[in-house]
Write a protein that holds these residues in place. Structure first.
Motif, PDB file in Angstrom:
ATOM      1  N   ASP A  30       0.828  -1.207   0.000  1.00 27.80           N
ATOM      2  CA  ASP A  30       0.000   0.000   0.000  1.00 27.80           C
ATOM      3  C   ASP A  30       0.861   1.255   0.000  1.00 27.80           C
ATOM      4  OD1 ASP A  30      -2.255  -1.491  -0.069  1.00 27.80           O
ATOM      5  OD2 ASP A  30      -2.797  -1.230   2.042  1.00 27.80           O
ATOM      6  N   TYR A  49     -11.183  -3.056  -2.445  1.00 30.34           N
ATOM      7  CA  TYR A  49     -11.233  -3.435  -1.027  1.00 30.34           C
ATOM      8  C   TYR A  49     -12.654  -3.292  -0.476  1.00 30.34           C
ATOM      9  CZ  TYR A  49      -6.089  -3.454  -0.568  1.00 30.34           C
ATOM     10  OH  TYR A  49      -4.751  -3.748  -0.678  1.00 30.34           O
ATOM     11  N   ALA A  87      -9.629  -7.283   3.438  1.00 32.55           N
ATOM     12  CA  ALA A  87     -10.152  -6.058   2.824  1.00 32.55           C
ATOM     13  C   ALA A  87     -10.108  -4.886   3.797  1.00 32.55           C
ATOM     14  CB  ALA A  87     -11.576  -6.294   2.336  1.00 32.55           C
ATOM     15  N   GLY A  90      -6.547  -3.763   4.297  1.00 35.40           N
ATOM     16  CA  GLY A  90      -6.075  -2.949   3.179  1.00 35.40           C
ATOM     17  C   GLY A  90      -6.599  -1.532   3.242  1.00 35.40           C
TER      18      GLY A  90
END
Length: 362
Positions: A30, A49, A87, A90
């Motif tokens: 990320d 996500y 998810a 993230g």
């Protein structure tokens, strides 16, 4: 040969190590992915996500309600809490990166702690992802946190009305999503409705309080560079020529910079603020000195000027302050409503001799 049973056994055996590795690896990915808040690829990742989180919640509730009972669902059902955890992890990782870039630690540390607590706490949330109230509350938090910076990027405006619009849109989306879940799993309407309403209401009030208290960073703005100087001027090609005292390694280790001037000299402050493409807004240089008697920071001058987004290095500008005197000073770079983008502290002292100045181009 691959089988869901082998995969499930492997995940169960090494879950703690896989979870920690996924957190570190995901945060690294990320960090490399979300370089600019207005990049289309970054937005696509965030939407992905959000979709994975929403789909995982839908499938978990469909499975719990007996709406999805085929052989495939029996094999994959244990993995959906992991998909949700991935998810949400993230999303929290991306938020930590974006909000940290836009934050002044002294002003925004409570909100940053809130985001990092969600990021780190995500590793212990797996069992709670199967609880309806927790699912909905967490999904609302990520929706609201995402729209806070997505709407300003899309609309090209950072203001209170855009924040309120992001809050209203978050509430509308979570209501529609919750209604869809109640249709899929009617039993959740009685079991989890009250907890979901309390969680959403509490999160909504908390985020609004932090915004109006100027605790939430003024994302998507970010301070790329700032400094105090003895003189600043524009060059023919539009760059900025700054003059400051020559420093050595001891000055670099000092808590704050010292500016030596003669009585009557002006002091200059330079800033470079990143804003997304198409965003136009005003920022303010707020000059303050520390009042030793009152033990408080006192504002003496505010200089506002417009900035335009799009440049990787940020929009450059400067202000000057006359009638300065020896003591502790700081300049805060703030939005029109007072949210702190960043600040620099420095000490002003009178010099018996004119200091040797070095030149730098910005």
């Amino acid at each position: 040969m691959f089988s869901f049973e082998k995969l499930r056994t492997f995940v169960a055996k090494y879950e703690r190590h896989l979870s920690a590795g996924a957190l570190a690896g995901g945060f690294l990915v990320d960090t490399l992915t979300f370089q600019r808040i207005d990049f289309l690829f970054g937005h696509a990742m965030l939407f992905a996500y959000l979709f994975i989180a929403a789909a995982s919640i839908v499938f978990m509730n469909a499975r719990a309600a007996g709406r999805w009972t085929n052989r495939f669902s029996e094999k994959t059902a244990p993995f959906f809490p992991l998909f949700a955890q991935y998810a949400f992890g993230g999303l929290f990782s991306a938020f930590a990166i974006f909000y940290t870039k836009s934050a002044s630690i002294t002003a925004s540390w409570p909100f940053l702690i809130f985001i990092f607590a969600l990021l780190l706490g995500n590793e212990t949330f797996r069992t709670r992802y199967q609880k309806f109230g927790f699912q909905i509350t967490l999904f609302f938090i990520v929706l609201f946190s995402f729209l806070i910076f997505y709407f300003p990027v899309v609309l090209g405006e950072i203001s209170t009305r855009v924040f309120l619009l992001s809050g209203a849109a978050s509430l509308l989306l979570i209501v529609l999503f919750t209604r869809a879940l109640f249709f899929i799993a009617p039993a959740q309407k009685e079991k989890g409705r009250k907890i979901a309403i309390q969680g959403i209401g509490g999160a909504f009030l908390l985020i609004n309080f932090m915004y109006f208290a100027n605790i939430i960073p003024p994302i998507p703005l970010a301070l790329k560079d700032a400094g105090v100087y003895n003189d600043i001027s524009r060059t023919p090609d539009g760059a900025y020529q700054v003059l400051a005292e020559k420093t050595d390694w001891r000055d670099m280790l000092a808590f704050q910079k010292n500016i030596s001037i003669a009585p009557g000299d002006a002091v200059y402050f330079f800033s470079s603020v990143f804003a997304p493409t198409r965003l136009h807004t005003n920022i303010v240089h707020e000059w303050q000195y520390f009042d030793e008697e009152k033990r408080t920071w006192t504002t003496t001058t505010k200089v506002a000027f417009p900035i335009t987004g799009g440049s990787d290095g940020g929009y450059r500008g400067y202000s000057m302050k006359t009638s300065v005197f020896p003591g502790f000073w700081r300049v805060r770079v703030v939005t029109e409503r007072g949210a702190v983008i960043g600040q620099r502290r420095f000490t002003i002292s009178y010099a018996e001799h004119i200091p040797v100045l070095s030149e730098e181009i910005k």
